[in-house]
Design a protein around this motif. Structure first.
Motif, PDB file in Angstrom:
ATOM      1  N   LYS A   1      -4.828  -2.792  -1.895  1.00  0.00           N
ATOM      2  CA  LYS A   1      -3.667  -1.855  -1.229  1.00  0.00           C
ATOM      3  C   LYS A   1      -3.087  -2.453   0.389  1.00  0.00           C
ATOM      4  CE  LYS A   1      -3.614   0.191  -4.948  1.00  0.00           C
ATOM      5  NZ  LYS A   1      -3.027   0.913  -5.507  1.00  0.00           N
TER       6      LYS A   1
ATOM      7  N   ALA B   1      10.217  -1.116  -3.679  1.00  0.00           N
ATOM      8  CA  ALA B   1       8.755  -1.979  -4.543  1.00  0.00           C
ATOM      9  C   ALA B   1       7.814  -0.553  -5.088  1.00  0.00           C
ATOM     10  CB  ALA B   1       8.122  -2.024  -2.818  1.00  0.00           C
ATOM     11  N   ASP B   2       6.629  -0.798  -5.560  1.00  0.00           N
ATOM     12  CA  ASP B   2       6.306   0.225  -5.875  1.00  0.00           C
ATOM     13  C   ASP B   2       5.861   0.523  -5.002  1.00  0.00           C
ATOM     14  OD1 ASP B   2       3.893   1.460  -7.547  1.00  0.00           O
ATOM     15  OD2 ASP B   2       3.354  -0.432  -8.676  1.00  0.00           O
TER      16      ASP B   2
ATOM     17  N   GLU C   1       2.714   2.256  -5.719  1.00  0.00           N
ATOM     18  CA  GLU C   1       1.652   2.401  -5.390  1.00  0.00           C
ATOM     19  C   GLU C   1       0.328   1.402  -4.561  1.00  0.00           C
ATOM     20  OE1 GLU C   1       0.024   5.037  -6.868  1.00  0.00           O
ATOM     21  OE2 GLU C   1       1.779   6.442  -6.568  1.00  0.00           O
ATOM     22  N   ARG C   2       1.518   0.496  -4.564  1.00  0.00           N
ATOM     23  CA  ARG C   2       1.121  -0.996  -3.874  1.00  0.00           C
ATOM     24  C   ARG C   2       0.664  -0.290  -2.331  1.00  0.00           C
ATOM     25  NH1 ARG C   2       2.719  -6.549  -5.259  1.00  0.00           N
ATOM     26  NH2 ARG C   2       4.444  -6.439  -6.798  1.00  0.00           N
TER      27      ARG C   2
ATOM     28  N   LEU D   1      -4.225  -5.366   4.667  1.00  0.00           N
ATOM     29  CA  LEU D   1      -4.340  -4.357   2.908  1.00  0.00           C
ATOM     30  C   LEU D   1      -5.894  -4.187   3.576  1.00  0.00           C
ATOM     31  CD1 LEU D   1      -2.675  -7.850   2.751  1.00  0.00           C
ATOM     32  CD2 LEU D   1      -2.800  -6.422   0.585  1.00  0.00           C
TER      33      LEU D   1
ATOM     34  N   GLN E   1      -0.244  -9.214  -3.976  1.00  0.00           N
ATOM     35  CA  GLN E   1       0.228  -8.123  -3.627  1.00  0.00           C
ATOM     36  C   GLN E   1       1.835  -8.270  -2.528  1.00  0.00           C
ATOM     37  OE1 GLN E   1       0.080  -4.845  -4.930  1.00  0.00           O
ATOM     38  NE2 GLN E   1      -2.048  -5.947  -5.994  1.00  0.00           N
TER      39      GLN E   1
ATOM     40  N   LYS F   1       1.417   4.255   3.103  1.00  0.00           N
ATOM     41  CA  LYS F   1       2.448   5.153   1.728  1.00  0.00           C
ATOM     42  C   LYS F   1       2.854   6.636   2.689  1.00  0.00           C
ATOM     43  CE  LYS F   1       1.512   6.458  -2.166  1.00  0.00           C
ATOM     44  NZ  LYS F   1       0.739   6.822  -3.006  1.00  0.00           N
TER      45      LYS F   1
END
Length: 182
Positions: free
Chosen positions: A163, A77-78, A80-81, A155, A63, A87
């Motif tokens: 994530k 960056a996505d 969703e990571r 994470l 990740q 977030k």
């Protein structure tokens, strides 16, 4: 901030000393092993790597790796990571940008806000992954312009996938989760 630095220092020393072979592999990343250092809490032995090392696609390091191997920044960056609190900060930053008020984050945060030079990064990059249940930390270290940089990615396993919850600069003394993008 002093308490956080002390905690991070103890965590890093603990990660280095954990496992039967992990400490020796990590010494180049985090310095020489302290003779009286505490050991990390129960969990998998830490694993060290560099950018040339293959990593399991479902690992915490997988990740984090795109930010260094591909030069990805937080903007591209996505998202969703990521999960909270990271977030939420990224989403608030996007809303701020869309409103025309600018950017509250340096998109180069994964590189501790220094210029990206892939050749230099490939020579100096090292990472160390430690997993403890559904929580993981990936500590990355690299040198840019003779200055060492060390960052910690936190994470959490969510619905079977890792994530990113936060990004902290050990050398720059900042954390993504502390940014107020309003």
């Amino acid at each position: 901030m002093v308490r956080r630095r002390r905690f991070l220092s103890l965590l890093l020393v603990g990660i280095v000393t954990a496992g039967s072979g992990g400490g020796a592999c990590a010494e180049g990343l985090l310095g020489a092993k302290a003779p009286t250092a505490p050991t990390a809490s129960a969990g998998a032995a830490p694993t060290a790597s560099n950018l040339a090392t293959a990593v399991a696609p479902d690992s915490p390091t997988a990740q984090v790796r795109p930010f260094y191997a591909d030069g990805a920044d937080l903007a591209s960056a996505d998202h969703e990571r990521f999960v909270d609190p990271a977030k939420t900060v990224l989403e608030k930053n996007e809303a701020l940008k869309k409103s025309g008020q600018g950017d509250c984050l340096d998109q180069n945060m994964p590189l501790d806000q220094v210029p990206y030079d892939k050749a230099v990064l490939e020579k100096t990059f090292k990472s160390l992954e430690a997993i403890n249940g559904d929580d993981a930390r990936v500590v990355v270290a690299f040198v840019e312009g003779s200055e060492p940089h060390r960052l910690e990615w936190k994470l959490k396993k969510v619905e079977g996938a890792w994530k990113i919850t936060d990004l902290l600069s050990v050398t720059g003394e900042w954390a993504l989760s502390q940014y107020q993008c309003e």
